[in-house]
Design a protein around this motif. Structure first.
Motif, PDB file in Angstrom:
ATOM      1  N   GLU A   1      29.084  22.492 -25.666  1.00  0.00           N
ATOM      2  CA  GLU A   1      29.521  22.584 -24.288  1.00  0.00           C
ATOM      3  C   GLU A   1      31.012  22.888 -24.305  1.00  0.00           C
ATOM      4  N   VAL A   2      31.591  22.905 -23.126  1.00  0.00           N
ATOM      5  CA  VAL A   2      32.970  23.367 -23.033  1.00  0.00           C
ATOM      6  C   VAL A   2      33.927  22.460 -23.817  1.00  0.00           C
ATOM      7  N   GLU A   3      33.815  21.166 -23.567  1.00  0.00           N
ATOM      8  CA  GLU A   3      34.776  20.268 -24.191  1.00  0.00           C
ATOM      9  C   GLU A   3      34.099  19.477 -25.302  1.00  0.00           C
ATOM     10  N   ILE A   4      34.738  19.428 -26.441  1.00  0.00           N
ATOM     11  CA  ILE A   4      34.247  18.543 -27.490  1.00  0.00           C
ATOM     12  C   ILE A   4      35.017  17.240 -27.378  1.00  0.00           C
ATOM     13  N   ASP A   5      34.307  16.157 -27.234  1.00  0.00           N
ATOM     14  CA  ASP A   5      34.984  14.881 -27.014  1.00  0.00           C
ATOM     15  C   ASP A   5      35.090  14.114 -28.323  1.00  0.00           C
ATOM     16  N   ASP A   6      36.215  14.323 -29.008  1.00  0.00           N
ATOM     17  CA  ASP A   6      36.408  13.601 -30.259  1.00  0.00           C
ATOM     18  C   ASP A   6      36.495  12.101 -30.041  1.00  0.00           C
ATOM     19  N   HIS A   7      36.808  11.737 -28.833  1.00  0.00           N
ATOM     20  CA  HIS A   7      36.982  10.303 -28.585  1.00  0.00           C
ATOM     21  C   HIS A   7      35.666   9.592 -28.394  1.00  0.00           C
ATOM     22  N   ALA A   8      34.608  10.375 -28.435  1.00  0.00           N
ATOM     23  CA  ALA A   8      33.306   9.738 -28.346  1.00  0.00           C
ATOM     24  C   ALA A   8      33.123   8.778 -29.506  1.00  0.00           C
ATOM     25  N   SER A   9      33.812   9.065 -30.629  1.00  0.00           N
ATOM     26  CA  SER A   9      33.664   8.172 -31.776  1.00  0.00           C
ATOM     27  C   SER A   9      34.266   6.808 -31.492  1.00  0.00           C
ATOM     28  N   GLN A  10      35.051   6.720 -30.423  1.00  0.00           N
ATOM     29  CA  GLN A  10      35.567   5.399 -30.065  1.00  0.00           C
ATOM     30  C   GLN A  10      34.447   4.469 -29.607  1.00  0.00           C
ATOM     31  N   ASP A  11      33.313   5.077 -29.313  1.00  0.00           N
ATOM     32  CA  ASP A  11      32.166   4.249 -28.980  1.00  0.00           C
ATOM     33  C   ASP A  11      31.778   3.350 -30.135  1.00  0.00           C
ATOM     34  N   VAL A  12      32.165   3.781 -31.320  1.00  0.00           N
ATOM     35  CA  VAL A  12      31.727   3.048 -32.494  1.00  0.00           C
ATOM     36  C   VAL A  12      32.624   1.834 -32.673  1.00  0.00           C
ATOM     37  N   SER A  13      32.502   0.895 -31.785  1.00  0.00           N
ATOM     38  CA  SER A  13      33.344  -0.283 -31.944  1.00  0.00           C
ATOM     39  C   SER A  13      32.558  -1.405 -32.594  1.00  0.00           C
ATOM     40  N   ALA A  14      31.283  -1.458 -32.307  1.00  0.00           N
ATOM     41  CA  ALA A  14      30.490  -2.530 -32.890  1.00  0.00           C
ATOM     42  C   ALA A  14      29.808  -1.999 -34.145  1.00  0.00           C
ATOM     43  N   LYS A  15      30.601  -1.873 -35.202  1.00  0.00           N
ATOM     44  CA  LYS A  15      30.090  -1.187 -36.385  1.00  0.00           C
ATOM     45  C   LYS A  15      28.947  -1.942 -37.044  1.00  0.00           C
ATOM     46  N   SER A  16      28.996  -3.262 -36.915  1.00  0.00           N
ATOM     47  CA  SER A  16      27.957  -4.044 -37.582  1.00  0.00           C
ATOM     48  C   SER A  16      26.662  -4.016 -36.791  1.00  0.00           C
ATOM     49  N   SER A  17      26.718  -3.428 -35.620  1.00  0.00           N
ATOM     50  CA  SER A  17      25.570  -3.555 -34.741  1.00  0.00           C
ATOM     51  C   SER A  17      24.649  -2.368 -34.768  1.00  0.00           C
ATOM     52  N   VAL A  18      24.849  -1.427 -35.691  1.00  0.00           N
ATOM     53  CA  VAL A  18      23.950  -0.276 -35.678  1.00  0.00           C
ATOM     54  C   VAL A  18      22.697  -0.605 -36.475  1.00  0.00           C
ATOM     55  N   ILE A  19      21.607  -0.067 -35.970  1.00  0.00           N
ATOM     56  CA  ILE A  19      20.327  -0.326 -36.624  1.00  0.00           C
ATOM     57  C   ILE A  19      20.129   0.649 -37.776  1.00  0.00           C
ATOM     58  N   ALA A  20      20.786   1.783 -37.726  1.00  0.00           N
ATOM     59  CA  ALA A  20      20.705   2.735 -38.832  1.00  0.00           C
ATOM     60  C   ALA A  20      21.885   3.686 -38.761  1.00  0.00           C
ATOM     61  N   ASN A  21      22.317   4.156 -39.938  1.00  0.00           N
ATOM     62  CA  ASN A  21      23.329   5.211 -40.011  1.00  0.00           C
ATOM     63  C   ASN A  21      22.608   6.504 -40.354  1.00  0.00           C
ATOM     64  N   ILE A  22      22.822   7.508 -39.522  1.00  0.00           N
ATOM     65  CA  ILE A  22      22.161   8.783 -39.751  1.00  0.00           C
ATOM     66  C   ILE A  22      23.217   9.762 -40.267  1.00  0.00           C
ATOM     67  N   PHE A  23      22.940  10.337 -41.434  1.00  0.00           N
ATOM     68  CA  PHE A  23      23.904  11.268 -42.019  1.00  0.00           C
ATOM     69  C   PHE A  23      23.331  12.670 -41.981  1.00  0.00           C
ATOM     70  N   LEU A  24      24.096  13.609 -41.445  1.00  0.00           N
ATOM     71  CA  LEU A  24      23.772  15.014 -41.619  1.00  0.00           C
ATOM     72  C   LEU A  24      24.613  15.450 -42.805  1.00  0.00           C
ATOM     73  N   GLN A  25      23.917  15.641 -43.957  1.00  0.00           N
ATOM     74  CA  GLN A  25      24.672  15.906 -45.169  1.00  0.00           C
ATOM     75  C   GLN A  25      25.129  17.358 -45.219  1.00  0.00           C
ATOM     76  N   SER A  26      25.992  17.649 -46.171  1.00  0.00           N
ATOM     77  CA  SER A  26      26.578  18.985 -46.216  1.00  0.00           C
ATOM     78  C   SER A  26      25.519  20.045 -46.492  1.00  0.00           C
ATOM     79  N   ASN A  27      24.388  19.615 -47.110  1.00  0.00           N
ATOM     80  CA  ASN A  27      23.323  20.583 -47.360  1.00  0.00           C
ATOM     81  C   ASN A  27      22.317  20.651 -46.214  1.00  0.00           C
TER      82      ASN A  27
ATOM     83  N   VAL B   1      20.683  18.301 -44.854  1.00  0.00           N
ATOM     84  CA  VAL B   1      19.570  17.369 -44.965  1.00  0.00           C
ATOM     85  C   VAL B   1      19.951  16.120 -44.179  1.00  0.00           C
ATOM     86  N   VAL B   2      18.985  15.627 -43.428  1.00  0.00           N
ATOM     87  CA  VAL B   2      19.259  14.440 -42.615  1.00  0.00           C
ATOM     88  C   VAL B   2      18.636  13.220 -43.269  1.00  0.00           C
TER      89      VAL B   2
END
Lengths: 217, 673, 412, 377
Positions: D249-275, D277-278
């Motif tokens: 979309e028009v604006e990329i919101d880098d500050h969306a990562s500020q949502d990640v405040s409760a780091k211990s509270s995620v049920i899973a970490n999803i990685f999109l790897q460089s190849n 592969v998810v």
């Protein structure tokens, strides 16, 4: 019967008229243990307490500023040029407030009132700017209940706006009271007290402007 | 002789009517309303008063009433818990009961009762004629009273708050607590919070700025010191809870999202805000009591407080470190191990200054000449009970242990030892110690001993078993406990629950005896001696009860325990130096009277504090029921504020009617300003 | 010792002193001897490595506190007896002794440092998260739900199919199990005192707590964060089973649905269940008369959006927030006190007809909110948009209740 | 004692009680309750004032009697002129006009009439207070200033705020800072000029200020009448079309990562790897490198995942949260995340997998064949 008896080697205690709000009907400064007037000390304490009030609100905002779900976020709604101008206007009002205090110290009632009114007008302009900003945000889809970001943003800046508004009311009232000669005591101190409050409100805005508007951008 | 000036009108209608009448009417006849209230007797002298002593007494009376209310709630709770699966209270009512018990005891009894003592005795102890801002003082009292009444009207307006005094979100959101109880709680606490805040500013200024000549900070009585620390804590803690309460009421009443988890809110925000306030609050509750017993113990040991400076600095240290330990209330909340470890260590740090105080009190007794009055008994009771509470506190300063202990009866035991054993017993010490100063009559010592021993045993009987209950797995805030979880043997948990219930009624009996003692004493004709305890501090250097202007002449202070040093002097004898009484209290008072100041202006009473205070509950009812009412309240508030601002602190001459009897020299108009 | 002799030898003025001593002795005695035996939630009887870690620390703290307390009380007691006013001179007006005071500041600091170090160490030790068996624990008003994370290997048993259960947390013994705790509505707190300390279940957050049981058995617990009206009736238990028993349990939990035999009371009960209960309660693989699967939709009727899965109700020993027993008191006592080697077999029997305590379930079905306070009065649900918190009164007839009980008895 | 003042207030109390009764009886519904409460509050206020007046006067009976001849009307000085009758008359006229034309005029007129009546009343009362005119003026001020000051101050402040914000709303967005700056500068410059010219006559200053005020108010009212510029709502990031199509979309919101405040509270970490592969990593399992292709999520609970974009292009993660019944598929996504950044996504799935007609999974739009299945038991 003796008049106020002063014990040897000691200053006269604050034995009469512990006035609130600077209505010193007896003239003459009070002798206090620290030399600082009661009113001024109380104002400092009050401002200290206010720091924590804004501290709590700012912390809440900092925690929640990124949480806007699907709604508009800070980057989308903030109008930095406008807010910069309004911050500048508020800072200017601090300058006029300083001039008011100076005039009051020089016992220049005319200019004291003039500068007070100028400060009040600039403050009113700031509040007007905030009303505009809130209205615009609302119409851009950022309501008070939209998201955590919006609730905490409106609460924080709204609280500050209420403080400015109260300050403007104080300034107008002070100008009116000086005009009617209702303050018989140390006018300069009353003006200085309102000035302390006004500067505090400005400083808080500088912090808010920096943390809320500038840093995420 | 000093007098309080009462300006006569110009000219006065006095004496015989046949004398040629003066040209003008009197202010009352002319003005009717908006004459300043200046009466010194009758109900008006109380309702519009700005006298710190009258306000102190009113604070005391009202908080004592709320103490009885909170106590009644506690008894109902204990009755419900006396048997397994009991049905004295429904679950809903029980939840309201323990919420309001805590709220009432903390906000409407212990804090204002400490404020009562502060109001009455701080100006006397530092040698001032009133507090710095008498009208603000009056405002504080009325806000407290109206806030307390407002809070308790929730019982009849749809049910009281039911979320616990900690009011954790999201259980406090309208979805989970639909009744208006929590709205009453939030707004009631806002109102009493303003009372505390203005009171704090007022008392700090009084202590810092209005000390008698010669009274340096390190010559101040410890009670004044502890109050200074307390008021600073209030000054900084109150705005934090104010923020939390605003967020909650915006959520409940205006739909804000602060604690709405679906929108991504973090419920721990409330916990942090609440406990950043809540932990200093603990010291706000306990420090005044520490101050009181630091007065009582030296007086009845006949020697100065051991390590005055250490006690003062440890009080200040408690007040400082107390800000860095709030998260120990949240060890089970999932903060993450690093924060938990840090807060656990910081919490243990608080135990050090507390330990210092206990050691110093004990050493004050050491080598003294102990006189076991009821006040002294209560003070020693505080040391003992508070030590127990403090030590059980150490057991849950350790975070892993706390994860077993928190939210069980072990915690209930801990903080009741601290609050009832520490704070409340300390306040009772204050009652018995200062009653003759406040009312000129001694409380009955015979009833007092009954009062003390019943309360002392009652506290232990009620709260000691709770240690066991908690450690053996009984959680708090449970309307019922099941038989199947009580274990076996005679000393099963059911037995200890019953013991605790018996204990609570023992405390109630003790308090009842205190109330009886008040009435018995009020009927007594016999006056207390001027200095019944051979006391040490300035408040005893004036009449009992003190005159309206406190001191005829403001004493100059030369030492800590000034009054004692005026009474006693060291005389060399063959057995070495001996302290010998050189003057009686009466002689000292007479000297002071002879040197009295002639012109003492006291601030005049005012209508505005009560008007302004009245506006807040009106606004609050409006927020709950109908915003139009809030508008009316805001109108009253603005009227009150401007009335206040435009009113000089001392009434115009024209507000005074002619003195009732003659214009003797003592009543003549003094030159003003 | 010395102090008490001094007390005995002093004839006069023991009014205060003696009572205080009696009180003190009584207090200490009570604490030492006054504990209940076999209290099911006794934190002093750890049954797993985590709780044992805490217990060791806790005992150390109690000993230190107790000793310090006794020293202070002895000093006070001595002072009030020794220095009572007997007409002696007014003592010297000394303001203290700085050296002594500094000593008395340092001393508690040292004592506290001694207890602080192991405390902090234990914090990190208890926080380890290395496990092969992870279970989601979800709290809501007023019961707990468990589901086993796919990909876990619990006690040698790989979890490949969903298991959803409530009230009783079944775990393999001798194994570290990681609970991932969260909540669907308000804050709750999960606590099995004999296995570990408590951990809050906070909506929107995920907290972890390790469980490990030394031997097979049942360990009770309660929700310990105040969670509203029926907080007192939100209980739970952890059941530890030996590996083989756990395998049996898992197999049973994931077994296919067995429909009641036609024309039995239970078969009528199935229809009644579909008509009355399946709106909220899931019975896995249950089919409606037209052959479509019956899927519960508690999200439409309950604020928390969940209701207990009843597929295997009778493998559990209590219901409704693990508050009301499904088995009689004798059977319960027998199970609770069974030796570890017999426990598994006894538990896996589930609710047998001999042990079934019908009265509780019957009362519950007649009018649930009367038995356990809940917000389920349909006239008072304006703030929730008609959703209840807890189970409403379904106004079932006695016949329907008979059928449902018959049907439920087969869910094991 | 029944002084002039207390009689007035007793009368007012009785009147407002009567009004409340009449209103309560005649008007039903919320308006009735609101109005009754308001009127009763008014009665309480008047009652309070009456009480003060009544009780405070009680000690002074002799004084009044003795002074009667001096307080009698005849002994009073002649009363001064008053503007309030005129204002009240204007108000009444406004009432009539408003009744037949617009309600706004009617309401304003009510306020004017009430204000004028109150002022008139107090003025009349105070002029009889004593024979000393100056003293009487003091009495009047004492009573009315607490009312007049805040009302006038609030009106002034409100007028400035209203006018200014209307102007700002009607001009272009780009012009707003300039308008703000110009008005602010005018005030500041004006103040400096006046402060420097001490000899400027009062009327000059008042005149200039009045012109300024009228200009501001006039501009404000004109702007309000003209209406504001169009302000458009911001598009929101939800909506399946945006989430599923990839792209930016028009604006990329880098500050969306500020949502990640409760780091211990995620049920899973999803990685999109460089190849491209998810993989999913689930906190809590022994081997942190364990890669999962399913995540187990309790139903009806708010849970969060963290998305790490380790690929080389900006990507977002999209959660396809099922199609239940006749409703459309529920799709949520993060904003686009720049390479090396991360974002937090929280969701709540109300029903089990079995109830959905489409699979529940996490996908990266534009990265084919890679998904993490969501298991909702």
């Amino acid at each position: 019967m003796a008049d106020i008896t002063i014990h040897e080697g000691a200053a006269a205690p604050a034995d009469h008229g512990h006035d609130d709000h600077g209505h010193d009907d007896h003239g003459g400064a009070h002798v206090t243990s620290t030399g600082l007037s009661n009113n001024k000390l109380a104002m400092w304490l009050f401002l200290g307490s206010e720091c924590l009030l804004f501290g709590g609100l700012i912390s809440t905002y900092m925690l929640y500023r990124g949480r806007h779900g699907g709604g508009p976020g800070p980057a989308q709604v903030f109008d930095i040029p406008l807010t910069s101008v309004s911050s500048f206007v508020l800072l200017m009002s601090s300058l006029t407030m300083v001039l008011a205090v100076n005039s009051a110290k020089r016992l220049d009632d005319r200019n004291t009132r003039l500068w007070l009114m100028a400060t009040a007008l600039l403050g009113a302009l700031f509040v007007g700017g905030q009303v505009y900003e809130f209205t615009a945000f609302y119409q851009e889809g950022l309501g008070f209940t939209t998201s955590l970001f919006s609730s905490s943003f409106f609460t924080l800046t709204g609280f500050h706006g209420v403080h400015v508004t109260l300050g403007v009311v104080m300034l107008i009232a002070l100008a009116a009271i000086i005009g009617r000669g209702r303050i018989s005591g140390d006018k300069a101190e009353v003006v200085e007290m309102v000035g302390l409050y006004w500067h505090f409100v400005d400083v808080v805005w500088v912090v808010i402007f920096t943390l809320v508007y500038l840093i995420p951008a | 002789m000093a007098i309080i000036e009462r300006p006569a009108t110009v000219p006065a209608f006095v004496g015989d009517a046949s004398a040629s009448p003066p040209a003008l009417v009197t202010p009352t006849a002319a003005l009717g309303a908006f004459k300043r209230p200046v009466s010194t007797t009758g109900w008006k002298s109380w309702v519009f008063t700005v006298d710190h002593k009258k306000l102190g007494l009113m604070y005391g009376a009202v908080s004592l009433f709320f103490f009885l209310v909170g106590g009644l709630e506690a008894l109902l709770i204990r009755l419900q818990l006396a048997a397994p699966d009991n049905t004295v209270l429904s679950a809903d009512l029980y939840n309201q009961m323990f919420t309001m018990h805590a709220t009432t005891m903390v906000f409407l009894f212990v804090m204002p009762m400490a404020a009562a003592f502060a109001n009455y005795f701080l100006p006397l102890q530092v040698g001032a004629r009133d507090v710095a801002f008498p009208r603000i003082n009056a405002l504080g009292f009325w806000l407290f009273l109206f806030g307390g009444i407002f809070l308790n009207t929730s019982w009849v307006l749809g049910g009281a708050a039911d979320g616990g005094w900690f009011m954790y979100s999201p259980n406090s959101s309208p979805l989970f607590s639909p009744s208006h109880g929590i709205d009453f709680w939030v707004l009631g606490l806002q109102i009493t919070g303003i009372a505390s805040l203005v009171g704090a500013i007022n008392l700090i200024v009084t202590i810092i700025n209005m000390r008698a000549p010669g009274m340096s900070l390190m010559r101040m009585p410890v009670f004044a010191w502890m109050q200074l620390v307390t008021q600073f804590l209030l000054l900084f803690a109150m705005p934090v809870i104010t923020v939390a309460l605003f967020l909650l009421s915006f959520q409940r009443n205006f739909g804000a999202a602060f604690f709405d988890v679906e929108k991504g809110a973090d419920p721990l925000l409330w916990q942090h805000l609440f406990w950043i306030f809540g932990h200093p609050e603990v010291y706000i509750i306990i420090l005044p009591s520490f101050g009181i017993i630091s007065e009582v113990l030296p007086t009845f040991s006949r020697k100065p407080l051991f390590g005055y400076k250490f006690v003062v600095f440890s009080g200040a240290a408690i007040g400082t470190v107390g800000w860095g330990v709030w998260a120990h209330h949240m060890f089970a909340s999932g903060l993450g191990p690093v924060s938990v470890a840090v807060f656990s260590a910081a919490t243990m740090l608080v135990a050090i200054p507390t330990g210092v105080k206990i050691c110093n009190w004990t050493l004050t007794l050491w080598g003294g000449k102990l006189w076991f009055t009821t006040a002294m008994n209560f003070a020693i009771g505080v040391i003992v009970l508070f030590t127990i509470g403090g030590l059980s506190g150490v057991t849950h300063a350790s975070a892993p242990a706390d994860t077993q202990q928190t939210d069980t009866y072990h915690i209930v035991a801990h903080f009741h030892y601290v609050i009832v054993g520490g704070a409340v017993m300390g306040l009772f010490a204050g009652f018995y110690y200062w009653w003759p100063k406040m009312f000129g009559k001694l409380l009955s010592e015979r009833l007092g001993k009954w009062n003390f021993w019943l309360m002392f045993f009652g506290v232990n009987l009620t709260f000691a078993p709770m240690h066991i209950l908690g450690m053996q797995g009984q959680p708090r805030r449970m309307v019922v406990w099941p038989k199947k979880l009580t274990g076996e043997g005679f000393f099963n948990l059911g037995f200890w629950n019953q013991v605790a219930t018996v204990g609570s009624f023992t405390i109630a009996l003790g308090v009842l005896i205190f109330v009886i003692n008040i009435f018995v004493t009020a009927k007594k004709v016999e006056k207390a001696p001027l200095d019944p305890w051979d006391a040490r501090t300035l408040e005893w250097m004036t009449a009992s009860p003190p005159k309206e202007h406190n001191f005829d002449s403001i004493p100059t202070v030369h030492a800590l325990d000034e009054f004692f040093h005026r009474k006693y002097e060291e005389v060399d004898t063959e057995d070495g130096p001996r302290l010998v009484r050189v003057k009686s209290a009466e002689q000292i008072l007479a000297e002071e009277e002879a040197a009295g100041d002639a012109h003492i202006h006291l601030p005049s009473p005012s209508y505005w504090p009560i008007v302004l205070a009245f506006s807040l509950p009106v606004i609050a009812y409006g927020v709950i029921f109908n915003l139009m009412l809030s508008v009316v309240g805001a109108g009253i508030m603005i009227l009150g504020l401007f009335g206040w601002v435009l009113e000089p602190s001392v009434a115009d001459d024209s507000d005074y009617d002619p003195p009732a009897e003659g214009s003797g020299p003592s009543k003549e108009l003094a030159s003003i300003g | 010792m010395e102090q008490s002799e001094a007390m005995v030898s002093t004839r006069e003025g023991q009014f205060a002193g003696r009572r205080r001593l009696v009180g003190l002795a009584a207090g200490v005695g009570l604490v030492l001897a006054g504990c209940a035996k076999n209290a099911p939630q006794d934190t002093f009887q750890p049954a797993g490595s985590n709780a044992r870690e805490i217990d060791g620390l806790q005992r150390e703290l109690f000993y230190v506190s107790g000793i310090v307390g006794l020293i202070v009380f002895a000093a006070i007691l001595y002072a009030i007896i020794k220095f009572k006013d007997r007409g002696q001179d007014i003592p010297e007006q000394s303001h203290g002794n700085p050296k002594l005071e500094i000593l008395l500041t340092i001393l508690p600091a040292i004592i506290l440092a001694v207890v602080a170090v192991p405390s902090v160490a234990a914090v990190f030790k208890l926080d380890k998260k290395d496990n092969d068996c992870v279970i989601n624990v979800t709290g809501q008003q007023w019961w707990w739900e468990y589901d086993y994370v796919q990909g876990s290997t619990c006690g040698g048993v790989e979890i490949t199919k969903s298991i959803v259960t409530s009230g009783e947390l079944v775990i393999p013994a001798h194994t570290d199990v990681l609970l991932r705790i969260t909540s669907r509505d308000v804050i709750h707190s999960y606590w099995i005192p004999r296995l570990n300390g408590k951990r809050d279940a906070v909506p929107g957050r995920l907290h972890t707590l390790r469980m490990q049981a030394d031997q097979a058995g049942i360990y009770t617990g309660q929700c310990t964060e105040f969670c509203g009206l029926s907080h007192a009736r939100m209980r739970q238990a952890a059941v530890a089973l030996e590996a083989a028993d756990f395998q049996t349990w898992v197999t049973n939990q994931t077994a296919d649905y067995v429909a009641p035999e036609a024309d039995t009371l239970a078969a009528t009960g199935e229809a009644t269940f579909v008509a009355q209960c399946s709106r909220c309660h899931q019975v896995n693989d249950l089919l409606s008369p037209d052959g479509t699967p019956v899927l519960a939709e508690p999200d439409l009727y309950v604020v928390s959006g969940a209701a207990p899965n009843l597929s295997k109700l009778m493998t559990r020993t209590a219901f409704a927030g693990w508050t009301f027993d499904l088995i009689s008191a004798e059977c319960r006592d027998k199970l609770w006190n069974a030796p570890p080697d017999e426990f598994g077999a006894l538990y896996l029997q589930g609710v047998t007809p001999e042990c079934f305590d019908e009265a509780n379930l019957r009362t519950w079905l007649r009018n649930a909110p009367a038995m356990k306070p809940m917000y389920a009065d349909p006239t008072k649900l304006a703030s929730t948009g008609g959703k209840t918190r807890g189970m409403p009164n379904l106004n079932l007839t006695e016949d329907q209740i008979d059928e449902l009980i018959a049907y439920m008895l087969e869910r094991k | 004692m029944f002084t002039t003042g207390s009689k007035l207030f007793f009368g007012a109390t009785a009147l407002s009680v009567a009004c409340a009764v009449v209103f309560a009886a005649s008007t039903g519904g919320p308006t009735g309750i609101m109005g009754t409460v308001g009127l009763l509050s008014l009665a309480i206020v008047f009652g309070f004032l009456a009480g003060i007046n009544f009780f405070n006067a009680d000690g002074n009976v002799p004084g009044m009697q003795q002074g009667a001849e001096y307080t009698a009307a005849a002994a009073q000085p002649p009363v001064g002129s008053s503007m309030w009758p005129l204002v009240a008359a204007v108000g009444v006229a406004g009432l009539v006009v408003g009744a037949v034309s617009t309600p706004v005029v009617f309401k304003v007129s009510i306020v004017v009439v009430l204000a004028a009546t109150a002022e008139w009343m107090v003025q009349g009362w105070s002029e009889r207070a004593s024979a000393d005119a100056q003293y009487n003026a003091g009495v009047r001020k004492r009573m009315l200033h607490p009312l007049e000051f805040p009302i006038l101050g609030a009106l002034g402040l409100g007028a400035v705020v209203y006018a200014f914000s209307r102007i700002m709303l009607s001009v272009d967005k780009e012009s707003t800072p300039w308008v703000f700056m110009v008005i602010g500068a005018l005030i500041a410059v004006g103040a400096f000029v006046f402060a420097g010219r001490r000899n400027a006559s009062r009327s000059t200053i008042v005149g200039i200020c009045t012109v300024g005020a009228v200009a501001l108010l006039g501009a404000g009212v004109a702007s309000a009448v003209q209406g504001q510029r169009t302000i458009e709502e911001h598009p929101t990031t939800s909506g399946s079309a945006l989430c599923l199509e990839g792209g930016t979309e028009v604006e990329i919101d880098d500050h969306a990562s500020q949502d990640v405040s409760a780091k211990s509270s995620v049920i899973a970490n999803i990685f999109l790897q460089s190849n491209d592969v998810v993989i999913a990593r689930i906190p809590g399992f022994t081997d942190p490198e364990d890669n999962f292709s399913t995540i187990t999520v309790p139903r009806s609970a708010d849970v969060g995942i963290r998305f790490h974009n380790d690929s080389s292009s900006p990507q977002r993660i999209t959660a396809r949260l099922g199609t239940f019944g006749d409703a459309a598929e529920v799709v949520m996504c993060t904003t686009v995340v720049n390479p090396g950044k991360e974002a937090f996504l929280s969701f709540k799935i109300p029903k089990t997998n079995a109830a959905s007609s489409t699979p529940l999974e996490l996908v990266i739009p534009g990265v084919e064949g890679q998904q993490i299945a969501i298991v909702v038991p």
